[in-house]
Design an enzyme around this catalytic site. Structure first.
Site, PDB file in Angstrom:
ATOM      1  N   SER A  63       0.796  -1.237   0.000  1.00 29.19           N
ATOM      2  CA  SER A  63       0.000   0.000   0.000  1.00 29.19           C
ATOM      3  C   SER A  63       0.827   1.285   0.000  1.00 29.19           C
ATOM      4  CB  SER A  63      -0.946   0.023   1.188  1.00 29.19           C
ATOM      5  OG  SER A  63      -2.038  -0.807   0.923  1.00 29.19           O
ATOM      6  N   LYS A  66       0.373   3.463  -2.933  1.00 27.89           N
ATOM      7  CA  LYS A  66      -0.803   4.340  -3.091  1.00 27.89           C
ATOM      8  C   LYS A  66      -0.429   5.819  -3.056  1.00 27.89           C
ATOM      9  CE  LYS A  66      -3.764   0.621  -1.554  1.00 27.89           C
ATOM     10  NZ  LYS A  66      -4.235  -0.224  -0.498  1.00 27.89           N
ATOM     11  N   TYR A 188      -4.243  -2.880 -10.181  1.00 29.81           N
ATOM     12  CA  TYR A 188      -4.102  -2.561  -8.749  1.00 29.81           C
ATOM     13  C   TYR A 188      -3.110  -3.517  -8.062  1.00 29.81           C
ATOM     14  CZ  TYR A 188      -5.179  -2.568  -3.787  1.00 29.81           C
ATOM     15  OH  TYR A 188      -5.053  -2.545  -2.416  1.00 29.81           O
ATOM     16  N   TYR A 240      -4.578   3.938   8.065  1.00 29.87           N
ATOM     17  CA  TYR A 240      -5.933   3.379   8.246  1.00 29.87           C
ATOM     18  C   TYR A 240      -6.481   3.692   9.640  1.00 29.87           C
ATOM     19  CZ  TYR A 240      -3.417   0.790   4.707  1.00 29.87           C
ATOM     20  OH  TYR A 240      -2.619   0.462   3.660  1.00 29.87           O
ATOM     21  N   VAL A 258       1.303  -3.658   3.801  1.00 27.60           N
ATOM     22  CA  VAL A 258       1.319  -4.953   4.488  1.00 27.60           C
ATOM     23  C   VAL A 258       2.565  -5.789   4.188  1.00 27.60           C
ATOM     24  CG1 VAL A 258      -1.172  -5.206   4.850  1.00 27.60           C
ATOM     25  CG2 VAL A 258      -0.131  -6.071   2.747  1.00 27.60           C
TER      26      VAL A 258
HETATM   27  N1  GLN Z   1      -2.308  -5.333  -1.809  1.00 24.20           N
HETATM   28  C1  GLN Z   1      -2.794  -5.206  -0.469  1.00 24.20           C
HETATM   29  C2  GLN Z   1      -4.295  -5.420  -0.437  1.00 24.20           C
HETATM   30  O1  GLN Z   1      -4.959  -4.964  -1.312  1.00 24.20           O
HETATM   31  C3  GLN Z   1      -2.430  -3.865   0.072  1.00 24.20           C
HETATM   32  C4  GLN Z   1      -2.926  -3.638   1.470  1.00 24.20           C
HETATM   33  C5  GLN Z   1      -1.962  -2.926   2.348  1.00 24.20           C
HETATM   34  O2  GLN Z   1      -0.755  -2.878   2.101  1.00 24.20           O
HETATM   35  N2  GLN Z   1      -2.451  -2.415   3.453  1.00 24.20           N
HETATM   36  O3  GLN Z   1      -4.812  -6.044   0.435  1.00 24.20           O
END
Ligand code: GLN
Length: 304
Positions: A63, A66, A188, A240, A258
């Site tokens: 993530s 992003k 994505y 988050y 993650v």
């Molecule tokens: N690719 C992961 C997902 O969509 C990204 C989530 C994350 O890094 N928090 O679940």
């Protein structure tokens, strides 16, 4: 500031956390990574690089990507982007479906999965070659042409990506997805699979710390005001439902993933990246968050 000394002190202090938390295993390929890793790298606006630990090993930025996709979409769409996605903290899990339903298909912000899937959709509509153009931007911002997608990680995530598929379907139902669901998910997951090490990630975050240099990488150009606003979204939404805790403890705009990576900035001074795969229950790196907390405590440098 003697960052080198401070980093070695921090590393010693957080050592007991090395086996605390769990690495993400809902993406099968990520479960294979050795979880007992820790690296940190600071890149200053003067070009100094200060590092400690596992800074050469590449990891899946997940993530953290992003921040880069938002930058690209904002440079193309400007303020119109916010008609498709909000900029409020979610206070919910990064993959919450229930919140998306309550919000009738308009994701709270671009850093939760639903928001990033909308941003991916925007890029697919706007760009002739989204996969190539995105990789090109990421390579340029990190000043490193060796950076690449990890297609095995992307495929592995697709295989088990039931919740993200549900999110994309709900977005489509509410009319907030223009392209084919499967193609948007593919793009994505590829974005999330980008691999970097701590040194590359801190370099890639430097333009967000340095608002006095022009933000211009190929066709991706942002004004200083837009860079400031991306930092604002990082501060309020980058972790988050841990964003309040992260703000309270760390006080630097940042974004987690993650894969265990975190990118953060101290505006005007440096960008910092940490990597350690073990996560807390909100999906943020245990050692990474603690290292950044200690960094801003020992240096007395934070945005607050
Ligand atoms: N690719 C992961 C997902 O969509 C990204 C989530 C994350 O890094 N928090 O679940």
């Amino acid at each position: 500031m003697n960052y080198k000394h401070i980093l070695s002190e921090i590393a010693a202090e957080i050592e007991p956390l090395r086996t605390v938390g769990r690495q993400a295993d809902y993406i099968p390929a990520l479960a294979k990574v050795n979880p007992d890793r820790f690296g940190i790298c600071i890149t200053t606006t003067h070009g100094d690089v200060i590092e400690w630990g596992d800074v050469d090993e590449r990891f899946s930025i997940q993530s953290v990507t992003k921040v880069f996709t938002l930058s690209m979409a904002l440079s193309i769409m400007g303020e119109r982007l916010w008609e498709r996605v909000g900029k409020e903290p979610s206070g919910a899990a990064f993959n919450s479906l229930i919140q998306l339903e309550l919000d009738r298909g308009v994701p709270r912000n671009p850093f939760i999965n639903a928001g990033a899937i909308v941003v991916a959709d925007v890029l697919m509509t706007q760009l002739a070659n989204p996969e190539a153009d995105y990789l090109d931007f990421v390579r340029k911002i990190a000043c490193d042409d060796t950076i690449d997608y990890d297609r095995e990680v992307a495929a592995s995530e697709r295989e088990k990506g039931y919740i993200n598929a549900a999110i994309a379907n709900m977005l489509k139902y509410y009319g907030n997805l223009e392209n084919d669901i499967e193609e948007v998910l593919h793009f994505y997951f590829l974005q999330c699979s980008v691999e970097m090490n701590c040194r590359q990630l801190s370099r890639a975050f430097l333009p967000f710390a340095d608002r006095h240099s022009e933000f211009s990488f190929g066709n991706v150009r942002l004004t200083s005001s837009q860079v400031k606003r991306i930092n604002a979204v990082m501060q309020t939404c980058g972790f988050y439902n841990d964003a309040g805790e992260y703000s309270y403890l760390v006080g630097l705009p940042g974004k987690s993933g993650v894969g265990g990576g975190i990118g953060a900035v101290y505006p005007g001074r440096y960008a910092v990246a940490t990597w350690s795969p073990r996560l807390n229950e909100k999906g943020n790196s245990v050692m990474g968050m603690k290292a950044l907390e200690l960094l801003t405590t020992y240096t007395r440098e934070s945005i607050f």
